[in-house]
Design an enzyme around this catalytic site. Structure first.
Site, mmCIF file in Angstrom:
data_model
loop_
_atom_site.group_PDB
_atom_site.id
_atom_site.type_symbol
_atom_site.label_atom_id
_atom_site.label_comp_id
_atom_site.label_asym_id
_atom_site.label_seq_id
_atom_site.Cartn_x
_atom_site.Cartn_y
_atom_site.Cartn_z
ATOM 1 N N GLY A 1 -3.360 -12.506 -6.069
ATOM 2 C CA GLY A 1 -2.796 -11.104 -5.821
ATOM 3 C C GLY A 1 -1.468 -11.207 -6.403
ATOM 4 O O GLY A 1 -0.805 -9.890 -6.523
ATOM 5 N N ARG B 1 4.303 -22.546 -10.998
ATOM 6 C CA ARG B 1 3.829 -23.442 -10.306
ATOM 7 C C ARG B 1 2.885 -24.316 -11.436
ATOM 8 O O ARG B 1 2.361 -23.625 -12.342
ATOM 9 C CB ARG B 1 2.949 -23.063 -9.312
ATOM 10 C CG ARG B 1 2.199 -23.879 -8.516
ATOM 11 C CD ARG B 1 1.548 -23.300 -7.197
ATOM 12 N NE ARG B 1 0.593 -22.244 -7.734
ATOM 13 C CZ ARG B 1 0.107 -21.417 -6.889
ATOM 14 N NH1 ARG B 1 0.341 -21.712 -5.437
ATOM 15 N NH2 ARG B 1 -0.586 -20.636 -6.926
ATOM 16 N N ARG C 1 -9.762 -23.640 -6.204
ATOM 17 C CA ARG C 1 -9.606 -23.853 -4.671
ATOM 18 C C ARG C 1 -11.171 -24.000 -4.218
ATOM 19 O O ARG C 1 -12.062 -23.577 -4.863
ATOM 20 C CB ARG C 1 -9.065 -22.547 -4.144
ATOM 21 C CG ARG C 1 -7.640 -22.470 -4.627
ATOM 22 C CD ARG C 1 -7.313 -20.892 -4.553
ATOM 23 N NE ARG C 1 -6.096 -20.678 -5.685
ATOM 24 C CZ ARG C 1 -5.005 -20.422 -5.129
ATOM 25 N NH1 ARG C 1 -4.781 -20.564 -3.483
ATOM 26 N NH2 ARG C 1 -3.954 -20.427 -5.693
ATOM 27 N N ASP D 1 -9.028 -20.868 1.054
ATOM 28 C CA ASP D 1 -8.649 -20.623 -0.364
ATOM 29 C C ASP D 1 -7.071 -21.143 -0.560
ATOM 30 O O ASP D 1 -6.634 -21.105 -1.749
ATOM 31 C CB ASP D 1 -8.225 -19.069 -0.336
ATOM 32 C CG ASP D 1 -7.561 -18.571 0.916
ATOM 33 O OD1 ASP D 1 -7.911 -18.481 1.924
ATOM 34 O OD2 ASP D 1 -6.165 -17.921 0.538
ATOM 35 N N ASP E 1 -0.162 -23.989 -2.152
ATOM 36 C CA ASP E 1 0.200 -22.724 -1.572
ATOM 37 C C ASP E 1 1.216 -23.080 -0.311
ATOM 38 O O ASP E 1 0.898 -23.061 0.577
ATOM 39 C CB ASP E 1 -0.973 -22.018 -1.079
ATOM 40 C CG ASP E 1 -1.385 -20.995 -2.176
ATOM 41 O OD1 ASP E 1 -0.822 -21.092 -3.157
ATOM 42 O OD2 ASP E 1 -2.121 -20.127 -1.712
HETATM 43 P P1 AMP Z 1 -1.447 -16.843 1.056
HETATM 44 O O1 AMP Z 1 -1.562 -16.476 2.470
HETATM 45 O O2 AMP Z 1 -0.251 -16.680 0.317
HETATM 46 O O3 AMP Z 1 -2.194 -17.995 0.527
HETATM 47 O O4 AMP Z 1 -2.385 -15.386 0.270
HETATM 48 C C1 AMP Z 1 -3.512 -14.887 0.816
HETATM 49 C C2 AMP Z 1 -3.976 -13.587 -0.261
HETATM 50 O O5 AMP Z 1 -3.031 -12.878 -0.076
HETATM 51 C C3 AMP Z 1 -4.032 -14.312 -1.637
HETATM 52 O O6 AMP Z 1 -5.220 -13.610 -2.358
HETATM 53 C C4 AMP Z 1 -2.628 -13.921 -2.343
HETATM 54 O O7 AMP Z 1 -2.916 -13.701 -3.729
HETATM 55 C C5 AMP Z 1 -2.356 -12.603 -1.447
HETATM 56 N N1 AMP Z 1 -1.058 -12.204 -1.543
HETATM 57 C C6 AMP Z 1 -0.166 -12.818 -0.783
HETATM 58 N N2 AMP Z 1 1.154 -12.080 -0.782
HETATM 59 C C7 AMP Z 1 0.711 -11.063 -1.835
HETATM 60 C C8 AMP Z 1 1.633 -10.123 -2.284
HETATM 61 N N3 AMP Z 1 2.953 -9.979 -1.793
HETATM 62 N N4 AMP Z 1 1.061 -9.408 -3.121
HETATM 63 C C9 AMP Z 1 -0.352 -9.329 -3.501
HETATM 64 N N5 AMP Z 1 -1.075 -10.348 -2.945
HETATM 65 C C10 AMP Z 1 -0.692 -11.165 -2.319
HETATM 66 MG MG MG Z 2 -2.952 -18.700 -0.784
#
Ligand code: AMP
Ligand code: MG
Length: 491
Positions: free
Chosen positions: A95, A179, A186, A255, A265
């Site tokens: 995202g 990165r 994943r 994920d 992550d």
């Molecule tokens: P994470 O908790 O960082 O592993 O993220 C979980 C999901 O949320 C993944 O699909 C990320 O790409 C998405 N995500 C986290 N932060 C953002 C953001 N600021 N904008 C868009 N997607 C996000």
């Molecule tokens: Mg993540």
């Protein structure tokens, strides 16, 4: 080795040649204000054969800050799903990160370059696609710290900043982080095709991953079963390393589990200061699902999710037998690492009592995990030795004396020599880890556009085992303000 310039660096993107349903093609969205260079990681730069002098060129910040593309890059956001806090979420995906492309170095190693904070993608859901400077600094420093500790991890190439403001609980500066990993696939990348019943895609993905990263089993008739076995093994070994160094990931959703067994992550992670088995580093993890002492079990739970996703490719019994292998493997690895931390060279039945005994003492006294192990190296095994400095970490001196007597006796019985053991233990037990308060100091300065503390920490963490004058002030347990810093997922 021939060093590359930004112009001669050759990009490819093999992931972009997989079926279209694996990703969404997406270019980075540049910041509105010009990107500026914050820090580059020499060791990672070497991994892609890039000349270090290239970092000072404006094109470097442009290329790795999302405002320029190089030939051969084929930017895309990867699709995946996953179990978040135990619940299946049918679609996640990159995202806010974009796979720019890959570079193959002269040694034939492939490195994926993933730009985090590169703007919205079709998988952004409610997010803005951005990353705040704070979280990129934490990831940048921690993955290099982990690598230097010998823990498998994704790497970081560089940090690029911008004056654009990002909205979180408050307004914060934004940044992008490149990165690097041989693959960003994943557990959730497999899950998404399983739950969508796209079994052909599942097979394509497995073949792609095995072909690129598990070459030894590539032609085996039972390659999918062996692949899963290998993932079980890597995951068990990875988590054993986290436990031994006192590190918690904080968001161990499927994920966030690398198929290569890398730490992946970095969000609300934490190195423990005072030892606490139930340590919860993620402020949003109210039930402690991802507490420190839950990680070994969560590793198994996540592997079970992956096993389920592989059902169309591997017989159930095979998957079960691989899963059964996890706990003994994890326990064996963890015990070996802890024996090394105690400087023991032999394996004995009473080891667990000795190890658990020390951990219990530390828990009861809120003793600092890193400091106690570092100081344990100087333990005197001579009969009647008091080990006064170490003793001060424990509230109940008599309990410590009791444990110390057992430990001393054990050391003598394996003819351990104090001098030799000290050197060995100092190569195992780090003097410095990236405590939250240290990262916070670098973040606070960076918010004032002073990036010197990032560089200082980067250098110290690259060699965490050697005591040196620059380390003074960086090995202590946190001051009061730094004891309960709140870190959560919103980054
Ligand atoms: P994470 O908790 O960082 O592993 O993220 C979980 C999901 O949320 C993944 O699909 C990320 O790409 C998405 N995500 C986290 N932060 C953002 C953001 N600021 N904008 C868009 N997607 C996000
Ligand atoms: Mg993540």
């Amino acid at each position: 080795m021939r060093k590359q310039t930004l112009e001669t660096l050759r990009f490819d993107n093999t992931y972009a040649r997989l079926p279209e349903s694996f990703y969404a093609k997406q270019n980075p969205t540049p910041f509105t204000s010009p990107p500026y260079f914050i820090h580059a990681n020499r060791s990672a730069i070497e991994l892609i054969d890039l000349d270090h002098g290239e970092c000072s060129r404006p094109e470097f910040a442009a290329l790795f800050g999302g405002s320029m593309l190089a030939p051969g890059m084929d930017p895309l956001a990867m699709l995946y799903s996953g179990h978040q806090f135990g619940v299946y979420v049918p679609q996640l995906g990159d995202g806010r990160a974009i796979l720019l492309g890959e570079v193959r170095n002269e040694r034939g190693q492939k490195w994926d370059l993933h730009l985090k904070g590169a703007g919205m993608t079709p998988f952004s859901r409610d997010g803005d696609g951005r990353a705040v400077l704070r979280s990129t600094i934490r990831e940048y420093l921690c993955c290099e710290a982990m690598d230097a500790l010998g823990i498998p991890t994704t790497r970081a190439l560089c940090l690029v900043g911008s004056d654009d403001k990002i909205y979180r609980e408050q307004t914060e500066p934004g940044a992008m982080l490149v990165r690097m990993a041989p693959s960003h696939v994943r557990f959730g990348t497999f899950e998404v095709f399983y739950y969508r019943k796209q079994y052909e895609n599942l097979k394509v993905l497995a073949d792609f991953v095995i072909g690129q990263h598990f070459a030894a089993i590539h032609v085996a008739a039972d390659k999918y079963a062996r692949f899963f076995h290998e993932v079980v093994e890597r995951t068990a070994k990875l988590i054993a390393r986290w436990q031994a160094v006192g590190w918690a990931h904080g968001v161990l959703n499927t994920d966030n589990m690398s198929i290569l067994g890398l730490t992946l992550d970095y969000g609300p992670y934490g190195f423990m200061d005072a030892y606490d088995a139930g340590f919860i580093c993620n402020h949003s993890d109210h039930n402690g699902r991802y507490a420190f002492n839950q990680q070994p079990f969560i590793g198994l739970w996540n592997l079970s999710c992956l096993a389920q996703a592989l059902l169309p490719l591997v017989a159930k019994e095979e998957l079960k037998s691989a899963l059964d292998h996890y706990t003994p493997l994890y326990e064996g690895e963890y015990a070996a690492l802890m024996r090394a931390k105690l400087g023991l060279t032999q394996q004995r039945p009473e080891d667990e009592v000795l190890i658990q005994g020390l951990l219990q003492l530390m828990q009861d006294s809120h003793a600092d995990y890193t400091i106690v192990f570092r100081e344990l190296a100087a333990f005197s095994s001579a009969p009647g030795a008091v080990n006064g400095r170490l003793r001060e970490h424990f509230i109940n001196g008599e309990m410590f004396d009791h444990w110390a007597a057992q430990y001393a006796e054990r050391l003598r019985s394996e003819e351990s020599r104090d001098e030799e053991r000290l050197t060995r233990m100092n190569r195992t037990n780090p003097a410095i880890v990236l405590r939250n308060y240290l990262a916070q100091q670098a973040i606070d300065k960076a918010h004032r556009k002073d990036f010197t503390e990032i560089d200082r920490l980067y250098r110290l963490l690259q060699d965490p085992f050697t005591d040196r004058p620059e380390m003074s002030g960086y090995t202590a347990s946190p001051p009061n303000w730094g004891k309960h810093l709140s870190v959560s997922c919103s980054s």
